[in-house]
Scaffold this active site. Structure first.
Site, mmCIF file in Angstrom:
data_model
loop_
_atom_site.group_PDB
_atom_site.id
_atom_site.type_symbol
_atom_site.label_atom_id
_atom_site.label_comp_id
_atom_site.label_asym_id
_atom_site.label_seq_id
_atom_site.Cartn_x
_atom_site.Cartn_y
_atom_site.Cartn_z
ATOM 1 N N GLU A 115 30.397 24.539 79.163
ATOM 2 C CA GLU A 115 30.728 25.898 79.557
ATOM 3 C C GLU A 115 30.227 26.919 78.538
ATOM 4 O O GLU A 115 29.651 27.939 78.888
ATOM 5 C CB GLU A 115 32.238 25.996 79.688
ATOM 6 C CG GLU A 115 32.716 27.220 80.399
ATOM 7 C CD GLU A 115 34.219 27.140 80.587
ATOM 8 O OE1 GLU A 115 34.707 26.061 80.956
ATOM 9 O OE2 GLU A 115 34.900 28.148 80.341
ATOM 10 N N ASP A 116 30.470 26.642 77.253
ATOM 11 C CA ASP A 116 30.155 27.645 76.232
ATOM 12 C C ASP A 116 28.735 27.528 75.705
ATOM 13 O O ASP A 116 28.137 28.513 75.317
ATOM 14 C CB ASP A 116 31.115 27.492 75.037
ATOM 15 C CG ASP A 116 32.551 27.739 75.446
ATOM 16 O OD1 ASP A 116 32.751 28.344 76.512
ATOM 17 O OD2 ASP A 116 33.458 27.324 74.711
#
Ligand code: MN
Length: 748
Positions: A115-116
């Protein structure tokens, strides 16, 4: 793509000593829970923790996952200023507390990389295998750019996670660990963010922890959620509790000493713990009973752990002989476990000072399930948690069922939230089968819980032998009997009161299916009518014609094309014109001017035809039909002002209608009756309607009617046709107190 991990990034212990949390489940829950979990995190600490139960090969893999995550998060910091990697390590440590396996621990370390930091599925599969990659994927929110709002993104991401969790329970365990650590470190966030995350935690994650039986996590999430959503109340209550705790310490000791002696006199081996309730549970009690803190006396409780089930009841007997039990406060969750598999005896006794004291009595095995739920499976590696496993998998299966029938993510989220509500009532079938339903459940929820077919055919219900309205709220101990009729189908109004996600989604599904069938039938009739204007007959189309027609329309089946026409997505005249052109080469079907002819309404159209609420047409009226895109056919009066406006905007969407001579069914008509105010007026009018076999659906009158000499009553009636309505009007006008009575044809 990412720099090779440096060997120095792992293993180096930080300055502060590693503080182990005691795994003692029955210890009092700390008032300031976050402070207790402020242990420094490091790979070394994690490895030391898991070396007790995992192999050297597992440790090797986990080191690899750590190095990968550390490299991926390099240069990224948490809101607290710490290097980001401290978060995944802390999440892995929580998972290690539950003794999760190496794949889950690797997923915990990697859970934020996709996600990051944009690490792809492919990279994860390559390095750590498909299982770990799938676990990480289940923990990764969907890409924000595909959604128009945060709510939509959240709902869709949440659905994705729940489905991943239904396939592999480790997904949600890692997610709960993630959320727990985020909640413990929420102080670094802005006030707004804190409140939003706290609310989401209390609405979704705490209930999921409860549902999975992870009661320790549940209590901590709730308490942290309370602290961050209501910081002032939390602080004030915490202070009050600290004072009260000091005052009552000796009381706790007295009870402990007295009961310990009684148990040993009775020859029962017990482990006895004093326990303090969480701030949140005290707060809830104050709210529920509208009491101030000074009046909430049972802030202490005791937990009694005994060797086997029979001892539970013996221990109960000993306690009841020592202190008087409070009437109505005894609950046997051993005979009837909670939805999440929780088992215990609960009783509240009147202690030596007159203050109520709660006791929970359970076996060692029940205690494990009570504290750790499904995680007990990993924690204890025993088969004794079959109950928690079974109820969990039944719940996960029901999530999949709801998902299959519910394509809308927001709707799915709402449905699941309701299902997560922890309160339950226990009711019986006529054959004494017991069923757990959420508080507020109705007979309709009950019938769908028993079987989908039973739900769909429900027409009435008996509770404890008496007929009751279907919206009646059920209570524990009720015996519920469902009356069915073969050809009945769910009523859309039920959606207004059902409580369970299962009933809601089954009703929606059944309605959709029957609407589909009705739209198909309407579409078939519309096409047949349009074809006759082309000098063709629907019955004469051969399979070759159909093949070409469907190829042109892009529909997969005749029924689908009919449904499209019935729903107004396609215009029957254009399809009919196309049929005429099937043998010719031209593609320009729309160039043929549509010819109009009347469609006959016979009352069998069901939900595919709506009667406009602005003018409420009934059989005998001159009417017109509006085919809105995807809305099906709406019938208006020819002189309806609203219809006239719509006609100017979309003249092409209208078809002529007339009534079949054999039209059946009931139609809504609005009636205005102006009367001289007097006693029994309404009753006499109602009698006039019922003498003529017409149901009154709704009555309204002016608010300040009592002060006026005349009042205006508005009735909504169910009538067969114009003649039926005329008969009723005549019967109404017979009464002397009636000044005026007429049919209302527009809303104003
Ligand atoms: Mn995270």
């Amino acid at each position: 793509m990412h720099p090779p991990p440096t060997p120095s990034s792992g293993g180096a212990p930080r300055k502060r000593p590693v503080v182990r949390r005691k795994p003692e489940a029955a210890a009092p829950v700390p008032v300031d829970a976050a402070a207790q979990h402020d242990r420094p995190v490091s790979l070394g600490g994690l490895l030391e923790q898991i070396s007790g139960y995992l192999s050297e090969a597992d440790l090797q893999q986990i080191r690899g996952a750590y190095r990968f995550a550390d490299a991926a998060h390099l240069g990224q910091y948490r809101a607290s200023g710490e290097p980001y990697i401290s978060h995944p390590v802390a999440v892995a440590e929580i998972c290690a507390d539950w003794k999760l396996d190496s794949q889950a621990l690797m997923a915990a370390l990697l859970h934020d990389t996709a996600e990051d930091q944009g690490i792809t599925q492919g990279e994860l599969v390559e390095h750590f295998g498909a299982t770990v990659a799938t676990l990480v994927d289940g923990l990764t929110k969907l890409d924000k750019i595909h959604f128009s709002s945060r709510e939509e993104n959240q709902a869709e991401s949440f659905r994705k996670m729940l489905l991943a969790m239904a396939r592999d329970i480790r997904v949600i365990l890692v997610k709960l660990a993630d959320r727990l650590h985020n909640m413990r470190t929420l102080d670094a966030m802005t006030v707004d963010k804190r409140r939003r995350i706290a609310t989401e935690t209390m609405e979704i994650y705490a209930p999921i922890a409860y549902r999975l039986g992870l009661n320790q996590v549940y209590r901590e999430l709730q308490d942290l959620g309370f602290r961050h959503s209501h910081p002032m109340r939390y602080a004030v209550l915490g202070q009050a509790l600290r004072v009260a705790r000091g005052n009552r310490r000796d009381l706790v000791d007295r009870i402990l000493a007295a009961t310990t002696k009684s148990f040993s006199d009775a020859g029962i081996k017990v482990q006895l713990y004093g326990r303090e309730k969480t701030l949140y549970s005290i707060y809830r009690k104050m709210q529920r009973k509208h009491r101030s803190f000074a009046h909430v006396q049972d802030i202490f409780g005791f937990r009694v752990i005994v060797p086997d089930v029979l001892d539970c009841y013996r221990a109960l007997g000993v306690l009841h002989a020592q202190y008087k039990p409070m009437p109505g406060k005894f609950e046997d969750f051993i005979a009837i476990p909670k939805l999440n598999g929780y088992q215990s005896l609960h009783t509240t006794l009147i202690g030596p000072t007159g203050a109520p004291v709660e006791f929970q009595i359970r076996t060692e095995t029940m205690h494990r399930v009570a504290e750790s739920g499904v995680a007990a499976h990993w924690l204890y590696k025993t088969g004794t948690d079959a109950m928690a496993q079974a109820t969990t998998s039944a719940w996960l299966q029901s999530l999949l069922d709801i998902q299959n029938e519910n394509r809308d993510a927001a709707e799915f989220l709402e449905t699941v939230k309701v299902d997560l509500a922890p309160d339950a009532v226990y009711v019986f079938t006529p054959k004494s089968r017991i069923l757990a339903l959420p508080r507020g459940a109705t007979p309709v929820d009950f019938s769908y819980a028993v079987h989908t077919d039973l739900g769909n055919q429900t027409v009435a219900a008996k509770v404890n032998g008496e007929l009751v309205p279907l919206r009646t709220e059920l209570h524990s101990g009720d015996v519920v009997e469902i009356v069915t009729a073969q050809n009945s189908r769910p009523n859309p109004n039920w959606l207004g009161f059902v409580r369970t996600g299962r009933a809601r989604s089954k009703i929606r599904h059944a309605l959709k299916v029957s609407q589909q069938a009705e739209s198909q039938e309407l579409g078939r009739r519309l096409l047949a009518r349009a074809l006759t204007h082309q000098g063709l007959r629907l019955e004469d189309l051969d399979p070759g014609d159909w093949g070409r027609l469907l190829h042109w329309s892009g529909n997969r089946s005749q029924d689908e094309l009919f449904a499209d026409i019935g729903l107004g997505k396609r215009v029957a005249d254009i399809v009919a014109a196309r049929v005429r052109l099937l043998d010719t080469a031209t593609d320009d079907a729309s160039a043929v001017a549509p010819q109009r002819g009347a469609l006959q309404l016979d009352g069998s159209e069901g939900t595919s035809v709506h009667y406009a609420s602005c003018c409420r047409p009934i059989p005998g009226d001159a009417v017109l039909g509006y085919l809105g895109k995807g809305e099906g056919l709406t019938v208006h009066l020819q002189d309806c002002p609203q219809a006239r406006r719509l006609f100017q905007k979309h003249p092409q969407s209208w078809i002529d209608l007339n009534w079949s001579s054999s039209v059946s069914g009931l139609y809504q008509a609005a009636l205005v009756v102006v009367v001289n105010n007097g006693k029994g007026v309404l009753a006499k009018l109602a009698a006039a309607a019922s003498e003529h076999d017409a149901d009154i659906l709704h009555v309204t009158m002016d608010d300040d009617s009592s002060s006026q000499p005349t009042i205006e009553l508005r009735f909504l009636l169910a009538v067969r046709d114009r003649k039926h309505l005329a008969d009723i009007l005549r019967a109404v006008r017979v009464h002397k107190f009636v000044v005026r009575a007429y049919r209302a044809k527009s809303r104003a």
